[in-house]
Structures are given as structure tokens and as C-alpha cells.
Design an enzyme around this catalytic site. Structure first.
Site, short mmCIF file in Angstrom:
data_model
loop_
_atom_site.label_atom_id
_atom_site.label_comp_id
_atom_site.label_asym_id
_atom_site.label_seq_id
_atom_site.Cartn_x
_atom_site.Cartn_y
_atom_site.Cartn_z
N TYR A 1 0.83 -1.20 0.00
CA TYR A 1 0.00 0.00 0.00
C TYR A 1 0.86 1.24 0.00
O TYR A 1 2.08 1.18 0.22
CB TYR A 1 -0.95 0.00 1.21
CG TYR A 1 -0.28 0.33 2.53
CD1 TYR A 1 0.57 -0.56 3.16
CD2 TYR A 1 -0.49 1.56 3.15
CE1 TYR A 1 1.20 -0.25 4.36
CE2 TYR A 1 0.14 1.89 4.36
CZ TYR A 1 0.97 0.98 4.95
OH TYR A 1 1.59 1.29 6.13
N LYS B 1 6.55 -1.98 1.90
CA LYS B 1 5.37 -1.40 2.56
C LYS B 1 4.17 -2.34 2.40
O LYS B 1 3.25 -2.09 1.63
CB LYS B 1 5.08 -0.02 1.97
CG LYS B 1 4.21 0.85 2.87
CD LYS B 1 4.31 2.31 2.49
CE LYS B 1 3.35 3.19 3.23
NZ LYS B 1 3.49 3.14 4.70
N GLU C 1 12.03 2.75 14.18
CA GLU C 1 11.10 3.74 13.63
C GLU C 1 9.81 3.63 14.41
O GLU C 1 9.66 2.75 15.27
CB GLU C 1 10.84 3.45 12.13
CG GLU C 1 10.20 2.10 11.87
CD GLU C 1 9.98 1.81 10.39
OE1 GLU C 1 9.82 2.76 9.60
OE2 GLU C 1 9.98 0.61 10.04
N LEU D 1 11.36 1.43 7.16
CA LEU D 1 10.80 1.81 5.87
C LEU D 1 11.48 3.11 5.42
O LEU D 1 11.65 4.03 6.23
CB LEU D 1 9.28 2.05 6.01
CG LEU D 1 8.59 2.43 4.70
CD1 LEU D 1 8.42 1.21 3.80
CD2 LEU D 1 7.23 3.07 4.97
N1 PDD Z 1 2.89 4.95 7.28
N2 PDD Z 1 7.54 3.82 8.85
C1 PDD Z 1 6.42 3.08 8.83
C2 PDD Z 1 6.42 1.75 9.48
C3 PDD Z 1 5.27 3.56 8.17
O1 PDD Z 1 4.16 2.81 8.13
C4 PDD Z 1 5.30 4.84 7.56
C5 PDD Z 1 4.12 5.41 6.83
C6 PDD Z 1 6.50 5.59 7.64
C7 PDD Z 1 6.62 6.94 7.00
O2 PDD Z 1 6.63 6.86 5.59
P1 PDD Z 1 6.12 8.05 4.66
O3 PDD Z 1 6.87 9.25 5.06
O4 PDD Z 1 6.44 7.60 3.30
O5 PDD Z 1 4.64 8.21 4.92
C8 PDD Z 1 7.59 5.04 8.28
C9 PDD Z 1 1.67 5.31 6.57
C10 PDD Z 1 1.45 6.78 6.49
C11 PDD Z 1 0.51 4.54 7.19
O6 PDD Z 1 0.70 3.37 7.42
O7 PDD Z 1 -0.56 5.12 7.39
#
Ligand code: PDD
Length: 287
Positions: free
Chosen positions: A33, A149, A182, A207
Site C-alpha cells: 500500500y 510497505k 522507527e 521503511l
Molecule cells: N505509514 N515507517 C512506517 C512503518 C510507516 O508505516 C510509515 C508510513 C512511515 C513513514 O513513511 P512516509 O513518510 O512515506 O509516509 C515510516 C503510513 C502513512 C501509514 O501506514 O498510514
């Protein structure tokens, strides 16, 4: 305005939208996703999000469900049909529907594509950023491919619920050596005593956040030094500032870690400046 979702080629009422019970996303978390922020009528950092979607799909040997440019059309259409000017657009691709069997189905099995969009309140998130958030730490318990992801987010959901139960808003996964990985759905940053921004290298069990990458661009523009290195929970507690980044939060100051205030317990100036400059420096695509 009734919400509309896109499911496998159709725009349908959100309340009635569904996929088959033997979808591999439902049965095996066999899917990936992306979440993009929509701000002031623009899709933020779309290129980086679609590049990462491409990588996630390739890592799992799932073919694109439609051409990349067609997906962009769908994203815009879902945003338009839901009247979203500020909010989030979500897209999910799974390996499709097949009788339950661990082996992959035939490669020509149609992938499942779902795209949804929802509004968020810029005023509410600005207020949250003014206050800052509290985080807790939890032991890392995820598989080693968190660079992909995938929709397999049970450890993340459990960690965030644990945070909520403790009166916090986010949970940070911590390795046995004490270093911060993270957040459950965010990347983590601290500002060291000398003003250097520290964030864990993307190659070491996190990620590669899109917002993380863009915050590096913003930091460069503001003349701030960024070092990609692992840091411990103790370093974070003693830091000048801490903050998290994600498409859903942009830059969000962290004011408390496991009950210990960060600095004076108020959002720090670096996080505030990065948040303020983010919109102008990020890639913007008219929605
Ligand atoms: N989550 N680390 C994890 C485990 C994440 O699920 C996410 C993003 C990030 C940040 O990635 P980005 O800057 O590309 O949004 C880091 C999304 C927003 C979610 O699961 O809703």
C-alpha cells in the site's frame, strides 16, 4: 457528499465497497500500500510514493494492476469525487483472489486495486503540532523486510494501541541493542546537542519514508546538517529535540518519550521550521 471508493475498475459507494473473501490481502496480508498526503489541492510527493509502490510490488513479484499513469488518473478521480482538498489518498494492491493456498496463484490472476481518499483537518493537525506528541518504546518484533510497505501491519497496530493505552500517540520500535528503529507508522528523528539532525539509515531495518526523504531536502534548504546514523533511546531522551515524519503527520514534534520530557517538554524550533517549510519544498502535483 457520499464517500466513493475505487475497487478494481469501478467507482462505488464507500459503504458498500468490498473485495472477495479469498483475496490474498485478506488471507495472507499478501499486498502492499501507499498513503499520500493531499494538501491545498495538491498530491504531495507523488513521484516518490509511486516509485516506492513500484519497488514494493517488485520485491513481492506482484505485477502492477494497471499502468502507472492510469493509477494517477484514478488517484485524482477518487480525490475529486470525495471533494478532498486536504486529506489522504490511500492505495492498496494485493496479489488478487484465488482459492486459499500458500503457493502464489497463476501470474495472470488479476491483482486487486483499491483506492480511497478522505479529508483531514489542517487546523487539528496544526494544533497537535503546537502541543507535540508523547511516544512510548516497544521491543522490535517485526520481520526483517519492513523496507517493503506491506499491509501486514499487526505488530504496528498492536504497538500503536499499546501507545494509546499508555496515553501516548505513537510507539517506537527499539532493537535489542537499544537503538530506535522507527515508529509504528512514522520515521524517527532527533536533534543532537550540536544541532545535527539524526535519523536511522534507511538500509538498516526501517521503511524508507517518503516524508523522511523530503525532510532531508528541506533540511538542506534550511542549511541544517543531517547525519544518517542509529541512535539509542537514551540519546533521544537527552536530545535537544525529537520528531517523527510520515505522510499522515508531516513533521510532528515529540515532547515526551516513555514519560521523560524531551528538553523543556515543548516542540523544538527545528521541527517547527521543517514543518513550516515542508509544503513549499515538497513535490506538488495538482490533484
Ligand atoms: N505509514 N515507517 C512506517 C512503518 C510507516 O508505516 C510509515 C508510513 C512511515 C513513514 O513513511 P512516509 O513518510 O512515506 O509516509 C515510516 C503510513 C502513512 C501509514 O501506514 O498510514
Amino acid at each position: 457528499m457520499p464517500r466513493i471508493a475505487y475497487v478494481n475498475g469501478r467507482y462505488v459507494a464507500h459503504a458498500q465497497a468490498g473485495v472477495h473473501i479469498e483475496d490474498r490481502g485478506y488471507q495472507f496480508a499478501d499486498g502492499v500500500y501507499e498513503v499520500c498526503e493531499v494538501a491545498r489541492g495538491y498530491i504531495m510527493d507523488m513521484t516518490r510514493h509511486l516509485d516506492r509502490l513500484d519497488r514494493s510490488l517488485r520485491e513481492l513479484s506482484i505485477a502492477w494492476p494497471l499502468h502507472r499513469s492510469a493509477l494517477q488518473v484514478v488517484m485524482r478521480e477518487v480525490i475529486r469525487r470525495n471533494g478532498v482538498r486536504n486529506g489522504l489518498v490511500y492505495m492498496q494492491v494485493t496479489r488478487g483472489v484465488a482459492p486459499r493456498d500458500h503457493f502464489f496463484p497463476a501470474p495472470d490472476t488479476p491483482r486487486t486495486l483499491v483506492v480511497t481518499a478522505r479529508k483531514t483537518s489542517p487546523a487539528a493537525s496544526a494544533k497537535k503540532a503546537e502541543q507535540g506528541i508523547r511516544v512510548i518504546t516497544v521491543p522490535e518484533n517485526r520481520w526483517e523486510r519492513v523496507d517493503i510497505k506491506t499491509v501486514g501491519l499487526l505488530p504496528n497496530a498492536m504497538a500503536r494501541q499499546k501507545a494509546r493505552d499508555a496515553g501516548a500517540q505513537e510507539a517506537w520500535f527499539v532493537d535489542p541493542d537499544g537503538t530506535v528503529k522507527e515508529g509504528a507508522s512514522t520515521n524517527v528523528w532527533i536533534v543532537a546537542g550540536d544541532g545535527t539532525l539524526l535519523t536511522r539509515p534507511a538500509a538498516s531495518g526501517i521503511l524508507r519514508g517518503v516524508t523522511r526523504a523530503t525532510v532531508m531536502d528541506v533540511a538542506a534548504r534550511l542549511g541544517l546538517r543531517v547525519e544518517e546514523r542509529a541512535f539509542t533511546v537514551d540519546e533521544a531522551k537527552a536530545a535537544r529535540e525529537a520528531f517523527i515524519t510520515a505522510a499522515t503527520t508531516v513533521v510532528m514534534p515529540v515532547v515526551e518519550i516513555d514519560g521523560t520530557p524531551v528538553a523543556n517538554g515543548h516542540p523544538g524550533s527545528v521541527a517547527v521550521s521543517l514543518r513550516a517549510a515542508f509544503f513549499d519544498i515538497a513535490e506538488k502535483t495538482q490533484a
